[in-house]
Design a protein around this motif. Structure first.
Motif, mmCIF file in Angstrom:
data_model
loop_
_atom_site.group_PDB
_atom_site.id
_atom_site.type_symbol
_atom_site.label_atom_id
_atom_site.label_comp_id
_atom_site.label_asym_id
_atom_site.label_seq_id
_atom_site.Cartn_x
_atom_site.Cartn_y
_atom_site.Cartn_z
ATOM 1 N N UNK A 118 -12.287 -2.966 0.685
ATOM 2 C CA UNK A 118 -12.273 -2.009 -0.404
ATOM 3 C C UNK A 118 -10.851 -1.485 -0.640
ATOM 4 N N UNK A 119 -10.147 -1.151 0.448
ATOM 5 C CA UNK A 119 -8.780 -0.629 0.300
ATOM 6 C C UNK A 119 -7.798 -1.739 -0.038
ATOM 7 N N UNK B 190 -16.549 0.899 -8.883
ATOM 8 C CA UNK B 190 -15.239 1.519 -9.145
ATOM 9 C C UNK B 190 -14.098 0.621 -8.678
ATOM 10 N N UNK C 216 -8.312 -2.029 -3.728
ATOM 11 C CA UNK C 216 -7.925 -0.798 -4.393
ATOM 12 C C UNK C 216 -6.400 -0.652 -4.433
ATOM 13 N N UNK C 217 -5.754 -0.956 -3.319
ATOM 14 C CA UNK C 217 -4.307 -0.737 -3.235
ATOM 15 C C UNK C 217 -3.487 -1.912 -3.725
ATOM 16 N N UNK D 218 -8.506 10.525 13.756
ATOM 17 C CA UNK D 218 -7.892 9.996 12.537
ATOM 18 C C UNK D 218 -8.534 8.665 12.147
ATOM 19 N N UNK D 219 -9.746 8.745 11.588
ATOM 20 C CA UNK D 219 -10.375 7.510 11.141
ATOM 21 C C UNK D 219 -9.575 6.889 9.996
ATOM 22 N N UNK D 220 -9.738 5.589 9.788
ATOM 23 C CA UNK D 220 -9.028 4.949 8.682
ATOM 24 C C UNK D 220 -8.814 3.471 8.927
ATOM 25 N N UNK D 221 -8.026 2.860 8.038
ATOM 26 C CA UNK D 221 -7.728 1.432 8.135
ATOM 27 C C UNK D 221 -6.324 1.265 8.703
ATOM 28 N N UNK D 222 -6.177 0.471 9.747
ATOM 29 C CA UNK D 222 -4.873 0.245 10.373
ATOM 30 C C UNK D 222 -4.583 -1.238 10.472
ATOM 31 N N UNK E 179 -14.655 -1.189 6.285
ATOM 32 C CA UNK E 179 -14.327 -0.656 4.952
ATOM 33 C C UNK E 179 -12.914 -1.022 4.543
ATOM 34 N N UNK F 104 0.850 -1.197 0.000
ATOM 35 C CA UNK F 104 0.000 0.000 0.000
ATOM 36 C C UNK F 104 0.882 1.241 0.000
ATOM 37 N N UNK F 105 0.477 2.226 -0.747
ATOM 38 C CA UNK F 105 1.205 3.487 -0.737
ATOM 39 C C UNK F 105 2.306 3.557 -1.778
#
Lengths: 192, 436
Positions: B98-99, B134, B102-103, B254-258, B95, B13-14
């Motif tokens: 999805x990432x 998408x 996507x990544x 800081x919401x998000x995926x960890x 969620x 990722x990234x």
């Protein structure tokens, strides 16, 4: 879905048919599955993209194409919320209002959209451009509040962002895709 | 917290262009596939068993054990075996998948291919929720690249092995995340769950042996083949090995995926990764594993760690899909629960009466309670309806709708009785009056 019996489609498309190319594409899809029935959702999606929504005429064509009884295709089409049993505006705006989005201001977003578009939920603008709906969780919980317009996610919404998105679509110059927030997976909260 | 945070799922990722075949291959993609295709299928299943990997979709069932349920060739006759990847990701608060796609779509394709080889499947389907058009487009592009490079389809990497991978788009139905409902939907019907047994491993898609695995589960598999089961077991806890993706949302900075090793302290996740609460706020409640699992109090949050065992021991709740929803002191818990029950009432597939009718009743009682129009008797009714749905339906949806109600009433009774204008009765029994 429970509690939401759709109104039977009262208008039709009249006679509908596939082009040769589309028919070939359908056969290609059917070949991926052991049964033709399995292609019901992919073909309903194709039909919806082509004709905008699924009238009885369209559902009957799909049934005929796949060798299914029309009642079975109707049963499938009415089960899934994304399959449209009625026409909508050019752009279908769906705002998530499930818990995570609710906690970060989904109601304010819906209120702003209603004001901006001058319509209530479930209505279409008089020019036929926008239909506004609220929907359940779209797996965008970390980047809420959010909405989906047709196939695209618009996340971390603020009133200003909504104005830019709607004005862009109205003037025929939608914001570029993919928008940066789709590429991120952590977010700074809008409030901080 | 100062513990190692190995990146297994998020390793690519990234990276610029991580979704393209060139970049993914430059960073190791498909090397595990090459290795796996030289291994005996049973040896791959053994690695997954030994690793202790547990299904990341929510149930936490050991993945290798599940794969072992596929009947051997002599018992299944000429029936084909299918691998299905569950990318329906419909549990509120979740969620991550999805990432993942996507990544790093190639990690999923590689995971599908290795799993398919291990269970003897020649076809794999990746079922994505309809709203993920998408995401599907990106995955289809990755599949096309992989097919072009001889990694998917006929004669993979010149080994003579054929495995096809197809994507399949749903059309908007939470229930299709339930594995038998997913199969009904894939077969072209309404997404209604089926009775178990028979379990899908024996009789699944098109009545053939079928393994259904979550995206995150399958993405771990290439890493397991590359590094081995012992390396995976060295991460996390004894009963919950490895890392997990946590989808964090709600009142956090800081919401998000960890990605974190299992066993990570919940309070550290909240304060460090999530950046803590907003200024001047205090914690009111956390839902740790997606909207269906029982809610937790701040005291429980302080004591639990993020793994399958601790959350259950400390709070009677579940790690689930790792959807971590944080609510601070501003939250009206009655309204929050009403919101969730509106979701369940909307999403019930309608097949079983207790769920179809009961979710609607629970929602309507909660709506009235949130508006201050309900009495303490309505709260008892709410409890009884929840108790009479749990375990009385074909699939787990009924329990998923009942558990939030049962846990909110048990852990925050004052919020609910307060809304009815009374104190919590001395003889209030949150779990009583089940017809069992």
């Amino acid at each position: 879905m429970a509690g939401a019996f759709p109104r039977p489609p009262d208008q039709g498309h009249g006679p509908v048919s596939w082009t040769d190319e589309e028919q070939a594409r359908i056969e290609e899809i059917c070949a991926r599955y052991p049964t033709r029935k399995s292609a019901t959702l992919p073909v309903l999606w194709m039909a919806q993209r082509k004709w905008g929504w699924l009238s009885y005429d369209v559902m009957k064509l799909v049934a005929e194409t796949l060798g299914q009884p029309p009642s079975e295709v109707y049963a499938v089409a009415t089960f899934y919320t994304m399959l449209k049993k009625q026409p909508t505006g050019t752009y279908l705006i769906q705002v998530c209002h499930t818990l995570s989005c609710q906690l970060v201001g989904a109601e304010e977003i819906i209120a702003h959209l209603k004001k901006k578009l001058g319509i209530e939920e479930g209505e279409t603008t008089p020019d036929g451009m926008f239909t506004l709906m609220r929907v359940e969780c779209l797996a965008s919980c970390g980047s809420g509040p959010m909405m989906q317009i047709d196939d695209d996610y618009y996340e971390q919404l603020t009133p200003d962002a909504i104005d830019a998105i709607i004005d862009g679509l109205r003037s025929g110059q939608p914001l570029p895709l993919p928008r940066p927030e789709v590429n991120k997976w952590t977010f700074r909260s809008l409030e901080s | 917290m100062d513990v190692p945070k190995p990146r297994i799922l998020t390793r690519r990722w990234g990276l610029e262009g991580s979704h393209t075949l060139a970049v993914a291959r430059k960073h190791g993609a498909y090397e595990s596939l090459r290795k796996a295709l030289t291994m005996e299928p049973s040896a791959i299943t053994q690695v997954v068993k030994d690793s202790g990997l547990r299904g990341r979709g929510g149930a936490g069932f050991p993945t290798g054990v599940k794969w072992g349920f596929v009947p051997p060739p002599e018992k299944r006759g000429d029936k084909p075996v299918y691998l299905i990847c569950n990318a329906d990701e419909s549990e509120p608060g979740t969620f991550k998948d999805r990432y993942c796609i996507w990544n790093d779509p190639h990690a999923l394709i590689e995971g599908c291919l290795i799993a398919a080889w291990a269970i003897g499947a020649k076809t794999a389907y990746i079922y994505l929720r309809g709203e993920f058009k998408f995401v599907k487009d990106r995955l289809d592009a990755a599949l096309a690249e992989a097919r072009e490079a001889g990694l998917v389809g006929r004669n993979i990497l010149g080994t003579g092995i054929d495995i096809d991978v197809w994507t399949h788009l749903g059309a908007g139905a939470y229930i299709c995340g339930e594995e038998t409902a997913l199969l009904s939907s894939l077969e072209g019907g309404r997404g209604q769950p089926k009775l178990k047994p028979p379990f899908p491993a024996v009789e699944g898609a098109w009545r053939c042996p079928t393994i259904v695995n979550n995206v995150e589960t399958l993405q771990v598999v290439p890493w397991l083949i590359e590094h081995g089961a012992a390396a995976y077991r060295a991460i996390g806890t004894e009963k919950s090995p490895g890392t997990k993706l946590f989808s964090c949302s709600g009142h956090i900075r800081r919401p998000g995926v960890y990605e974190l090793p299992l066993g990570y302290p919940m309070i550290e996740l909240l304060n460090d990764e999530c950046g803590g609460l907003h200024d001047g706020r205090t914690l009111k409640a956390v839902i740790p594993g997606g909207s269906s699992v029982p809610v937790m109090t701040p005291d429980e949050v302080a004591r639990a760690t993020m793994d399958y065992e601790s959350i259950n021991e400390v709070a009677g709740s579940y790690l689930g899909s790792g959807g971590f929803i944080v609510m601070d002191d501003r939250t009206d818990l009655v309204a929050a629960l009403a919101n969730l029950l509106r979701f369940y009432a909307h999403e019930s597939c309608g097949q079983c009466s207790p769920c179809r009718e009961g979710t609607g009743w629970m929602h309507s009682i909660l709506q009235r309670l949130a508006a201050g129009e309900a009495t303490e008797f309505d709260i008892a009714t709410l409890r009884d309806v929840a108790n009479n749905i749990h375990s009385r339906t074909i699939c787990f949806f009924g329990a998923s709708a009942a558990m939030p109600v049962q846990s909110f009433l048990k852990k925050f009774p004052e919020e609910f009785f307060g809304r009815a204008g009374v104190d919590v009765p001395d003889d209030w029994q949150p779990r009583a009056a089940s017809a069992k």
